[in-house]
Design a protein around this motif. Structure first.
Motif, PDB file in Angstrom:
ATOM      1  N   GLY A  34       0.818  -1.211   0.000  1.00 29.10           N
ATOM      2  CA  GLY A  34       0.000   0.000   0.000  1.00 29.10           C
ATOM      3  C   GLY A  34       0.846   1.251   0.000  1.00 29.10           C
ATOM      4  O   GLY A  34       0.564   2.217  -0.720  1.00 29.10           O
ATOM      5  N   ALA A  37       2.406   1.706  -3.378  1.00 28.44           N
ATOM      6  CA  ALA A  37       1.422   2.189  -4.350  1.00 28.44           C
ATOM      7  C   ALA A  37       1.239   3.693  -4.220  1.00 28.44           C
ATOM      8  O   ALA A  37       1.236   4.421  -5.219  1.00 28.44           O
ATOM      9  N   PHE A  70      -3.484   1.252  -7.958  1.00 27.02           N
ATOM     10  CA  PHE A  70      -4.287   0.675  -6.877  1.00 27.02           C
ATOM     11  C   PHE A  70      -5.173  -0.479  -7.358  1.00 27.02           C
ATOM     12  O   PHE A  70      -5.891  -1.067  -6.544  1.00 27.02           O
ATOM     13  N   SER A  72      -7.875  -0.415  -8.988  1.00 32.01           N
ATOM     14  CA  SER A  72      -9.223  -0.047  -8.560  1.00 32.01           C
ATOM     15  C   SER A  72     -10.203  -0.181  -9.726  1.00 32.01           C
ATOM     16  O   SER A  72      -9.890   0.179 -10.854  1.00 32.01           O
ATOM     17  N   TYR A 167      -9.329  -1.957  -0.473  1.00 30.05           N
ATOM     18  CA  TYR A 167      -8.286  -0.971  -0.163  1.00 30.05           C
ATOM     19  C   TYR A 167      -7.692  -1.178   1.228  1.00 30.05           C
ATOM     20  O   TYR A 167      -7.197  -0.240   1.840  1.00 30.05           O
ATOM     21  N   VAL A 170      -4.012   0.003   1.932  1.00 31.69           N
ATOM     22  CA  VAL A 170      -3.648   1.428   1.919  1.00 31.69           C
ATOM     23  C   VAL A 170      -3.590   1.930   3.365  1.00 31.69           C
ATOM     24  O   VAL A 170      -4.600   1.973   4.054  1.00 31.69           O
TER      25      VAL A 170
END
Length: 353
Positions: A34, A37, A70, A72, A167, A170
């Protein structure tokens, strides 16, 4: 029997210790991933900020990097100008953009936007998140981060995913650093966009000017095989200004340009070429494709009138359409169209050349 129980207890204890170590390692590596990233996004973000590309593209590039780094499903950056929100970059389907644009005002995120605090929402098991459009898109994870710069609220950044706990890796510290740096990025890019608009935009109509036409549009048409040029001349405008006053001419011009924006799809490029002549550049679109739209515009333009001392005044219009290729010189092609227009007698008509 007692020895067996002792051995079993020792084995279980060892397994528990090994499991704890393994879980700790997984948690550590997730945190490292995380952090890496976030660092990667920050590094690439400042590379974009220093690059020589238009401001709008910079925000889109940042959003693409966020999605990539990420991993995402969705990412959206929406900017607030003190009155309303505008989505500057997103990969959310067009159907749902109106729901996302001002999601910071939703009860789930409103307090976070006001207090400059990120929020991570997760739906466990079969559940899905309940804010606007989340149910339709089956969103189970959402990371909302308000964007601030020097205490001023600039908008928000929203990551979404259909996976649960998307997530988790993160860290709060890295997210806070990234959020602050996005604030710096947005403040600088919005400033650049304002300068670009002042330099490239006609103040009266909001259309681009010739500087933008020859510096930016040329590049866009070189990326596709064919494009269309539409040259519109409001040929009677000088006479209207002289006979009825500039305020009447300005009012008619404003009506004509508003109608143009309402009729022609917004992905095309609108340019004020001279005082009474306008160019629409349609990258990747043939004349045959756009012709029906321009016909509809000309038809509706006939109803745009101003009443002056009981007399209705309207614009006379001449329109030329022309297909160009990716290697064509736009300036040369528009000059040809202008030369043709000089000898054109018919008004309120469309010609394809």
């Amino acid at each position: 029997m007692g020895i067996l129980i002792v051995i079993l207890l020792i084995v279980i204890t060892v397994l528990i210790i090994l499991l704890y170590i393994k879980l700790t390692q997984i948690k550590y590596y997730k945190a490292v991933a995380g952090n890496m990233a976030a660092m990667t996004v920050m590094q690439r973000m400042f590379e974009i900020m220093a690059s020589n590309i238009p401001a709008k593209k910079k925000i889109e590039e940042l959003n693409n990097i966020i999605i990539d780094v990420f991993d995402s499903k969705y990412s959206t950056i929406s900017i607030y100008d003190g009155t309303e929100y505008e989505v500057k970059a997103t990969n959310v389907e067009n159907t749902y953009i109106d729901s996302i644009v001002s999601i910071a005002e939703d009860n789930d995120f409103k307090a976070n936007a006001q207090n400059n605090v990120s929020k991570y929402l997760v739906a466990a098991g079969p559940r899905i998140l309940g804010y606007k459009s989340a149910a339709e898109r089956k969103i189970k994870s959402a990371m909302f981060s308000p964007i601030y710069y020097n205490g001023t609220y600039l908008g928000f950044w929203l990551m979404e995913d259909i996976a649960e706990d998307a997530y988790e890796s993160v860290s709060k510290d890295e997210l806070a650093k990234l959020k602050d740096n996005i604030g710096v990025f947005i403040e600088n890019v919005v400033g650049q966009e304002n300068l670009e608009n002042a330099y490239n935009t006609d103040k009266q109509t909001g259309f681009y000017n010739n500087i933008y036409l020859y510096s930016n549009v040329r590049h866009q048409t070189s990326l596709v095989d064919i494009s269309s040029l539409v040259l519109i001349s409001f040929s009677g405008l000088p006479n209207i200004n002289e006979e009825n006053g500039r305020s009447v001419g300005d009012a008619l011009l404003l009506k004509a340009t508003r109608l143009l924006k309402e009729t022609v799809p917004e992905e095309n490029i609108f340019v004020r070429y001279t005082g009474s002549r306008f160019v629409i550049v349609c990258p990747g679109v043939s004349v045959e494709t756009i012709h029906g739209t321009i016909e509809r515009y000309l038809s509706n333009l006939n109803y745009q009138r101003e009443n002056v001392d009981g007399k209705e005044v309207k614009l006379d219009t001449q329109i030329l359409m022309h297909t160009i290729k990716k290697q064509s010189n736009i300036e040369k092609e528009i000059n040809k169209m202008n030369a043709y227009l000089e000898g054109m007698k018919e008004v309120n008509t469309i010609k394809i050349i």
